[in-house]
Design a protein around this motif. Structure first.
Motif, mmCIF file in Angstrom:
data_model
loop_
_atom_site.group_PDB
_atom_site.id
_atom_site.type_symbol
_atom_site.label_atom_id
_atom_site.label_comp_id
_atom_site.label_asym_id
_atom_site.label_seq_id
_atom_site.Cartn_x
_atom_site.Cartn_y
_atom_site.Cartn_z
ATOM 1 N N ASP A 26 -45.081 32.145 17.404
ATOM 2 C CA ASP A 26 -44.207 33.264 17.059
ATOM 3 C C ASP A 26 -42.970 33.266 17.955
ATOM 4 O O ASP A 26 -41.863 33.479 17.485
ATOM 5 N N TYR A 27 -43.165 33.043 19.235
ATOM 6 C CA TYR A 27 -42.032 32.956 20.152
ATOM 7 C C TYR A 27 -41.179 31.740 19.829
ATOM 8 O O TYR A 27 -39.950 31.832 19.785
ATOM 9 N N GLU A 28 -41.807 30.602 19.621
ATOM 10 C CA GLU A 28 -41.060 29.386 19.327
ATOM 11 C C GLU A 28 -40.189 29.570 18.096
ATOM 12 O O GLU A 28 -39.010 29.211 18.103
ATOM 13 N N ARG A 29 -40.759 30.121 17.031
ATOM 14 C CA ARG A 29 -40.012 30.341 15.796
ATOM 15 C C ARG A 29 -38.848 31.307 16.057
ATOM 16 O O ARG A 29 -37.730 31.088 15.609
ATOM 17 N N ALA A 30 -39.097 32.369 16.798
ATOM 18 C CA ALA A 30 -38.042 33.346 17.088
ATOM 19 C C ALA A 30 -36.927 32.717 17.923
ATOM 20 O O ALA A 30 -35.738 32.961 17.665
ATOM 21 N N TRP A 31 -37.295 31.928 18.927
ATOM 22 C CA TRP A 31 -36.275 31.265 19.755
ATOM 23 C C TRP A 31 -35.434 30.308 18.919
ATOM 24 O O TRP A 31 -34.213 30.280 19.036
ATOM 25 N N LEU A 32 -36.104 29.500 18.088
ATOM 26 C CA LEU A 32 -35.379 28.541 17.251
ATOM 27 C C LEU A 32 -34.502 29.268 16.237
ATOM 28 O O LEU A 32 -33.334 28.920 16.054
ATOM 29 N N ASP A 33 -35.046 30.283 15.575
ATOM 30 C CA ASP A 33 -34.268 31.034 14.586
ATOM 31 C C ASP A 33 -33.047 31.693 15.216
ATOM 32 O O ASP A 33 -31.964 31.705 14.622
ATOM 33 N N ALA A 34 -33.206 32.246 16.410
ATOM 34 C CA ALA A 34 -32.079 32.899 17.089
ATOM 35 C C ALA A 34 -30.993 31.879 17.435
ATOM 36 O O ALA A 34 -29.795 32.152 17.270
ATOM 37 N N HIS A 35 -31.387 30.707 17.915
ATOM 38 C CA HIS A 35 -30.411 29.646 18.179
ATOM 39 C C HIS A 35 -29.681 29.270 16.893
ATOM 40 O O HIS A 35 -28.450 29.170 16.860
ATOM 41 N N ASN A 36 -30.446 29.037 15.832
ATOM 42 C CA ASN A 36 -29.841 28.550 14.597
ATOM 43 C C ASN A 36 -28.994 29.592 13.887
ATOM 44 O O ASN A 36 -28.033 29.246 13.195
ATOM 45 N N THR A 94 -38.294 41.140 23.907
ATOM 46 C CA THR A 94 -38.760 40.312 22.795
ATOM 47 C C THR A 94 -38.122 38.930 22.913
ATOM 48 O O THR A 94 -37.126 38.749 23.637
ATOM 49 N N ALA A 95 -38.660 37.992 22.168
ATOM 50 C CA ALA A 95 -38.101 36.638 22.148
ATOM 51 C C ALA A 95 -36.641 36.665 21.694
ATOM 52 O O ALA A 95 -35.787 35.971 22.256
ATOM 53 N N GLU A 96 -36.352 37.473 20.694
ATOM 54 C CA GLU A 96 -34.984 37.571 20.184
ATOM 55 C C GLU A 96 -34.032 38.158 21.222
ATOM 56 O O GLU A 96 -32.890 37.700 21.345
ATOM 57 N N GLU A 97 -34.489 39.143 21.971
ATOM 58 C CA GLU A 97 -33.639 39.754 23.002
ATOM 59 C C GLU A 97 -33.324 38.761 24.122
ATOM 60 O O GLU A 97 -32.220 38.787 24.695
ATOM 61 N N MET A 98 -34.277 37.890 24.432
ATOM 62 C CA MET A 98 -34.030 36.879 25.465
ATOM 63 C C MET A 98 -32.859 35.991 25.066
ATOM 64 O O MET A 98 -31.932 35.762 25.849
ATOM 65 N N ILE A 99 -32.892 35.490 23.834
ATOM 66 C CA ILE A 99 -31.832 34.598 23.361
ATOM 67 C C ILE A 99 -30.531 35.371 23.160
ATOM 68 O O ILE A 99 -29.439 34.841 23.365
ATOM 69 N N ALA A 100 -30.628 36.635 22.788
ATOM 70 C CA ALA A 100 -29.426 37.457 22.603
ATOM 71 C C ALA A 100 -28.617 37.552 23.891
ATOM 72 O O ALA A 100 -27.381 37.669 23.840
ATOM 73 N N HIS A 101 -29.274 37.476 25.038
ATOM 74 C CA HIS A 101 -28.534 37.497 26.308
ATOM 75 C C HIS A 101 -27.625 36.272 26.419
ATOM 76 O O HIS A 101 -26.518 36.371 26.951
ATOM 77 N N PHE A 102 -28.076 35.129 25.937
ATOM 78 C CA PHE A 102 -27.203 33.941 25.921
ATOM 79 C C PHE A 102 -26.038 34.175 24.960
ATOM 80 O O PHE A 102 -24.887 33.886 25.263
ATOM 81 N N GLY A 124 -18.653 29.477 33.460
ATOM 82 C CA GLY A 124 -19.989 30.004 33.698
ATOM 83 C C GLY A 124 -20.252 31.295 32.935
ATOM 84 O O GLY A 124 -21.407 31.645 32.675
ATOM 85 N N ASP A 125 -19.185 31.983 32.536
ATOM 86 C CA ASP A 125 -19.336 33.218 31.767
ATOM 87 C C ASP A 125 -19.665 32.968 30.300
ATOM 88 O O ASP A 125 -19.994 33.908 29.575
ATOM 89 N N VAL A 126 -19.548 31.712 29.859
ATOM 90 C CA VAL A 126 -19.854 31.368 28.463
ATOM 91 C C VAL A 126 -20.792 30.173 28.339
ATOM 92 O O VAL A 126 -21.126 29.750 27.240
ATOM 93 N N GLY A 127 -21.229 29.632 29.464
ATOM 94 C CA GLY A 127 -21.984 28.380 29.472
ATOM 95 C C GLY A 127 -23.302 28.403 28.706
ATOM 96 O O GLY A 127 -23.689 27.396 28.112
ATOM 97 N N HIS A 128 -24.019 29.534 28.732
ATOM 98 C CA HIS A 128 -25.262 29.614 27.950
ATOM 99 C C HIS A 128 -24.941 29.563 26.462
ATOM 100 O O HIS A 128 -25.593 28.866 25.696
ATOM 101 N N TYR A 129 -23.911 30.325 26.069
ATOM 102 C CA TYR A 129 -23.524 30.369 24.662
ATOM 103 C C TYR A 129 -23.028 29.010 24.183
ATOM 104 O O TYR A 129 -23.443 28.527 23.119
ATOM 105 N N THR A 130 -22.140 28.372 24.966
ATOM 106 C CA THR A 130 -21.612 27.084 24.511
ATOM 107 C C THR A 130 -22.708 26.035 24.407
ATOM 108 O O THR A 130 -22.682 25.198 23.507
#
Length: 199
Positions: A26-36, A94-102, A124-130
């Motif tokens: 469930d976490y893996e799917r959420a992390w991948l979906d949030a990235h994509n 949540t898994a989605e909130e973790m990725i939302a920080h990036f 460094g202010d955009v490095g996670h996003y990029t």
């Protein structure tokens, strides 16, 4: 079996219901979906999940949780792969909130040659996003480990992004080397067309 049914019935009767377990998938799917989702908005290819990257990320996340300190692995320790780190109060996000920080870093992003891609002047202010939307990246694997007070998320990327001197801009389809693919006989960079569904 009868005893378990009786316990479940009794818990429901007093207003306590057992939550379904959250599986790692469930976490893996959420992390991948949030990235994509971010990559689709950016106009680049979706990522594939890598178990190898996930295992490497898990090993590093466990180190961070054990030491209760946030720090990147060295470039050589991660074999030149990209890495995003996140830390938050244990069990709160949540898994989605973790990725939302990036993804929140996109508010400071502007396209250009890396590292000149931030309105603040500090990449460094955009490095996670990029790294999330880097056009040449094809695979991701993430894992989380819980420490005494904090959850530690590590995401690893292959090929790595945030390459010095390389162009990053929305809507460009690039090959694994990070250079634009050309379209047909014109030799001009091919632009990815994205379509938003819904409102």
């Amino acid at each position: 079996m009868r005893l378990l049914a009786t316990i479940a019935c009794a818990l429901t009767f007093v207003g306590i219901t057992a939550a379904p377990p959250v599986l790692a998938n469930d976490y893996e799917r959420a992390w991948l979906d949030a990235h994509n989702a971010e990559r689709a908005d950016f106009g680049v290819h979706p990522l594939s999940w890598s178990e190898e990257l996930e295992n490497e990320a898990r090993e590093w996340a466990e180190n961070l949780a054990r030491d209760q300190i946030m720090r990147h692995s060295s470039y050589s320790e991660r074999g030149g792969k990209g890495e995003n780190l996140w830390m938050g109060t244990a069990g709160y996000y949540t898994a989605e909130e973790m990725i939302a920080h990036f993804a929140e870093e996109k508010q400071y992003f502007f396209h250009g040659r890396f590292p000149e891609v931030s309105t603040t002047g500090d990449w460094g202010d955009v490095g996670h996003y990029t790294q999330m939307v880097w056009p040449g990246t094809r695979e991701v694997g993430c894992a989380m480990a819980r420490g005494a007070s904090y959850d530690f998320l590590v995401c690893r990327y292959y090929p790595s992004g945030n390459r010095m001197g390389q162009q990053i801009m929305p809507g460009r389809v690039v090959n694994a080397r990070g250079t634009p693919e050309t379209s047909g006989r014109t030799g001009r960079p091919r632009v990815s067309q994205t379509r938003r569904l819904g409102g």
